[in-house]
Design a protein around this motif. Structure first.
Motif, PDB file in Angstrom:
ATOM      1  N   VAL A 199       0.838  -1.209   0.000  1.00 23.89           N
ATOM      2  CA  VAL A 199       0.000   0.000   0.000  1.00 23.89           C
ATOM      3  C   VAL A 199       0.869   1.253   0.000  1.00 23.89           C
ATOM      4  N   ASN A 200       1.882   1.286   0.870  1.00 21.37           N
ATOM      5  CA  ASN A 200       2.728   2.478   0.969  1.00 21.37           C
ATOM      6  C   ASN A 200       3.531   2.725  -0.300  1.00 21.37           C
ATOM      7  N   LEU A 201       4.015   1.668  -0.920  1.00 19.76           N
ATOM      8  CA  LEU A 201       4.765   1.843  -2.159  1.00 19.76           C
ATOM      9  C   LEU A 201       3.869   2.360  -3.281  1.00 19.76           C
ATOM     10  N   LEU A 202       2.623   1.907  -3.311  1.00 16.77           N
ATOM     11  CA  LEU A 202       1.699   2.376  -4.337  1.00 16.77           C
ATOM     12  C   LEU A 202       1.302   3.833  -4.117  1.00 16.77           C
ATOM     13  N   LEU A 203       1.217   4.248  -2.869  1.00 17.92           N
ATOM     14  CA  LEU A 203       0.753   5.597  -2.555  1.00 17.92           C
ATOM     15  C   LEU A 203       1.874   6.624  -2.451  1.00 17.92           C
ATOM     16  N   LEU A 204       3.118   6.166  -2.367  1.00 20.70           N
ATOM     17  CA  LEU A 204       4.237   7.089  -2.166  1.00 20.70           C
ATOM     18  C   LEU A 204       4.365   8.037  -3.355  1.00 20.70           C
ATOM     19  N   PRO A 205       4.200   9.347  -3.143  1.00 24.94           N
ATOM     20  CA  PRO A 205       4.211  10.282  -4.280  1.00 24.94           C
ATOM     21  C   PRO A 205       5.607  10.459  -4.869  1.00 24.94           C
ATOM     22  N   ARG A 206       5.671  10.483  -6.176  1.00 24.87           N
ATOM     23  CA  ARG A 206       6.906  10.840  -6.888  1.00 24.87           C
ATOM     24  C   ARG A 206       6.686  12.218  -7.506  1.00 24.87           C
ATOM     25  N   LEU A 207       7.483  13.179  -7.089  1.00 25.96           N
ATOM     26  CA  LEU A 207       7.249  14.575  -7.451  1.00 25.96           C
ATOM     27  C   LEU A 207       7.814  14.900  -8.828  1.00 25.96           C
ATOM     28  N   ARG A 208       7.200  15.901  -9.449  1.00 26.97           N
ATOM     29  CA  ARG A 208       7.681  16.438 -10.720  1.00 26.97           C
ATOM     30  C   ARG A 208       7.849  17.938 -10.583  1.00 26.97           C
ATOM     31  N   ALA A 209       8.895  18.463 -11.176  1.00 23.46           N
ATOM     32  CA  ALA A 209       9.115  19.898 -11.134  1.00 23.46           C
ATOM     33  C   ALA A 209       8.042  20.599 -11.958  1.00 23.46           C
ATOM     34  N   PRO A 210       7.574  21.767 -11.527  1.00 20.40           N
ATOM     35  CA  PRO A 210       6.561  22.498 -12.298  1.00 20.40           C
ATOM     36  C   PRO A 210       7.084  22.896 -13.663  1.00 20.40           C
ATOM     37  N   ALA A 211       6.239  22.741 -14.682  1.00 18.75           N
ATOM     38  CA  ALA A 211       6.677  22.989 -16.058  1.00 18.75           C
ATOM     39  C   ALA A 211       7.133  24.422 -16.274  1.00 18.75           C
TER      40      ALA A 211
END
Length: 367
Positions: free
Chosen positions: A20-32
């Protein structure tokens, strides 16, 4: 056979949490389009970091997508840390070097340095990092954008942990194992409970106004594990905190070998698992899932428990971008983690202070 089934049940718990935690862990992206109007203050407490500080500053200054300043607090270094920073500051006005005042009674060194750094910062967001952390170019922008977009007052992540020795492989991987395998919700912001808060002190971004409103590092001045204490403080005051995927945001080599790692983890353990009430429970949970099955072979449930735990460890290793060669060492890693916790508890029981970089801190953990 009954004990084998118990080990399988104990193994299933972290496996479920881990998935569950691996699926929910957010991966961030820099704003375009970048983050105009924001200034991220990258704040670095440094004590005897001559071997790290230049590379740390170089990475921080390579930040893009948001305006940054880099402030270093030389905290009584006995090596060339201050001279290195001063030399780099002459070439880049974004760097400022400050000298920490004498450590007041009741404060720990890093927490005091962070508090003084926050006072000197000019940014809308405060990004606290350790001197052994190397930020990715988009990290500051991505973290600030995620925090603003989601209304999160404090954001943290575990950097990709670099390991160059057996001693590090036997200690460092326990961080992500415990965070992702044993913390319900994995530090996500959808839960506001302070006792489910989490953070990694190597990489913490705070909204400045909220940080000041909750008292900042001054509110947790006696702690050694500042990330966890700050996250709990923010949540206790009604603010959102979140743990995100830190591996794409930064790298860190925490320690240079087993001796350093042992001392570092013992120092922090007394503010985590190493309590008289909690550690016996943790010992059953960890040893039951990760160690007992090996003693119960060849019982089928024990085999299933071992496969489940190795699969969990492999999944966490993949997501955290840790070295694959550490996975077969997994049972020893858990054994060492428990030895560290019991050592820390024993030190507390006899009143032995924890030491780090020439300073000693009294054993104050009592619950």
């Amino acid at each position: 056979m009954g004990w084998a089934w118990l080990t399988l049940a104990l193994a299933a718990l972290p496996a479920i949490f881990g998935v569950v935690n691996l699926l929910l862990l957010p991966r961030l992206r820099a704003p375009a389009g970048g983050s105009p109007g924001r200034l991220v203050s990258i704040l670095i407490p440094a004590r005897d970091e001559a071997g790290n500080i230049a590379a740390c500053l170089e990475a921080a200054l390579s930040s893009r997508g948001v305006e940054v300043e880099v402030v270093v607090m030389d905290d009584g270094s006995r090596d060339g840390t201050a001279a290195i920073v001063a030399g780099l500051a002459t070439a880049d006005p974004r760097i400022r070097l400050l000298q920490a005042p004498p450590l007041p009674a009741g404060w720990t060194g890093k927490v005091h340095a962070c508090a003084r750094l926050a006072e000197a910062a000019r940014g809308t967001h405060l990004l606290f990092i350790d001197a052994d952390v190397r930020l990715a170019p988009e990290a500051a922008a991505a973290m600030a954008d995620h925090a603003v977009a989601r209304g999160i007052a404090m954001l943290s992540g575990v950097p990709r942990q670099l390991m160059g020795s057996l001693g590090e492989a036997l200690t460092v991987p326990a961080i992500n194992l415990l965070l992702l395998g044993y913390l319900p919700a994995g530090g996500r912001a959808f839960t506001r409970r302070a006792d489910l808060a989490a953070a990694c002190g190597q990489l913490i971004l705070c909204d400045r106004a909220t940080y000041e409103a909750v008292g900042g590092h001054g509110a947790v001045r006696e702690v050694l594990h500042d990330g966890l204490a700050l996250a709990r403080r923010f949540r206790a005051e009604g603010h959102r905190t979140e743990v995100v995927d830190g591996a794409p945001l930064a790298t860190c080599r925490m320690y240079g070998g087993f001796g350093e790692a042992w001392a570092g983890f013992v120092k922090n353990a007394r503010e985590g698992m190493a309590t008289p009430l909690g550690l016996p429970i943790w010992t059953v949970l960890l040893s039951g899932a990760h160690l007992w099955p090996w003693a119960l072979l060849p019982a089928p449930p024990a085999i299933a428990a071992i496969l489940l735990m190795l699969a969990l460890r492999a999944a966490i290793t993949w997501r955290a971008r840790e070295p694959w060669w550490t996975v077969p060492l997994h049972p020893l890693t858990v054994l060492v983690a428990l030895a560290i916790q019991w050592t820390a508890l024993g030190m507390w029981a006899i009143g032995r202070p924890a030491g780090w970089k020439g300073r000693a801190y009294p054993a104050t953990k009592a619950a």
